[in-house]
Design a protein around this motif. Sequence first.
Motif, PDB file in Angstrom:
ATOM      1  N   UNK A 121       0.799  -1.263  -0.114  1.00 36.28           N
ATOM      2  CA  UNK A 121      -0.156  -0.203   0.080  1.00 36.28           C
ATOM      3  C   UNK A 121       0.810   1.192   0.102  1.00 36.28           C
ATOM      4  N   UNK A 122       0.314   2.393  -0.284  1.00 40.94           N
ATOM      5  CA  UNK A 122       0.931   3.809  -0.056  1.00 40.94           C
ATOM      6  C   UNK A 122       1.681   3.740   1.336  1.00 40.94           C
ATOM      7  N   UNK A 123       0.733   3.466   2.273  1.00 35.63           N
ATOM      8  CA  UNK A 123       1.364   3.569   3.720  1.00 35.63           C
ATOM      9  C   UNK A 123       2.692   2.734   4.038  1.00 35.63           C
ATOM     10  N   UNK A 139      13.009  10.097  10.571  1.00 41.91           N
ATOM     11  CA  UNK A 139      11.799  10.538  11.133  1.00 41.91           C
ATOM     12  C   UNK A 139      10.529   9.585  11.090  1.00 41.91           C
ATOM     13  N   UNK A 140       9.549  10.241  11.101  1.00 47.15           N
ATOM     14  CA  UNK A 140       8.424   9.701  11.265  1.00 47.15           C
ATOM     15  C   UNK A 140       7.357  10.069  10.073  1.00 47.15           C
ATOM     16  N   UNK A 141       6.361   9.024   9.573  1.00 49.93           N
ATOM     17  CA  UNK A 141       5.460   9.313   8.609  1.00 49.93           C
ATOM     18  C   UNK A 141       4.117   9.739   9.175  1.00 49.93           C
ATOM     19  N   UNK A 142       3.692  11.043   9.297  1.00 49.34           N
ATOM     20  CA  UNK A 142       2.168  11.221   9.889  1.00 49.34           C
ATOM     21  C   UNK A 142       1.331  10.719   8.993  1.00 49.34           C
ATOM     22  N   UNK A 143       0.355  10.136   9.510  1.00 51.02           N
ATOM     23  CA  UNK A 143      -0.823   9.842   8.781  1.00 51.02           C
ATOM     24  C   UNK A 143      -1.980  10.790   8.755  1.00 51.02           C
ATOM     25  N   UNK A 165      -1.747  15.347   2.935  1.00 53.53           N
ATOM     26  CA  UNK A 165      -2.389  14.160   2.366  1.00 53.53           C
ATOM     27  C   UNK A 165      -1.827  12.995   2.917  1.00 53.53           C
ATOM     28  N   UNK A 166      -2.529  12.048   3.259  1.00 54.75           N
ATOM     29  CA  UNK A 166      -1.753  10.767   3.729  1.00 54.75           C
ATOM     30  C   UNK A 166      -1.114  10.140   2.653  1.00 54.75           C
TER      31      UNK A 166
END
Length: 210
Positions: A121-123, A139-143, A165-166
């Motif tokens: 998935x994109x996530x 770093x971190x990926x904000x949803x 956007x997510x």
Amino acid sequence: MRTLIHAAGCCLLIVAPTGCAQQAAAPAATPTETTAETMDETSKRVAEVAAEAHGWQVAVVVVTDVPNGAAGACRLVGVRSNNVLSASTKTYAVPHDHEVVGRGEADALARVLDACGDEASPALWAEAVAAFGEGVPSGRVPKAEANISSDAHRGAIERGGYSFHPPQFAADGTVEFFMTDVEGGQLFEVRAAHGSDGAIDSAVKPAGRG
């Protein structure tokens, strides 16, 4: 593997401001969180690799599945030590259930995404690029916008052209997502895709037009 980084973002990727960032809230524990007593064999292997790499004690290592972090023959997990206050969560991958891949290993990102396959998935792509991409800052990926500090929002808005956007796939298959630095005070826009030679090309710049 190639990583293309816009010149405007180079210095920001190397030096993060201290003392000015509002830390984004840490994710809550999930039912998939395991310790030495409850880990399956795969998680135990990950815990041992992480403990050796970071000088942790295996007995106090915690392994948590990354949300939406499994596809094909690949699984992403977050690993931390309960015995080290300053230990941030490290992301590891388990492709094909027989190896453990960590940040900085040769061709780590390509190996992980190849194992994930077309089901990724994109996530999952975003988490993998953030964890294993060469030249991509830790770093971190904000949803969601709520996961981004006010300082990071302010900088992106001031640069203009920013709209959150997510993680998502563009029409050409490129994954597009935002990520913060470890301190949470800076916000970056990341694009990544398979190049013509099969390598993963990624580009990182401060969020907004710059």
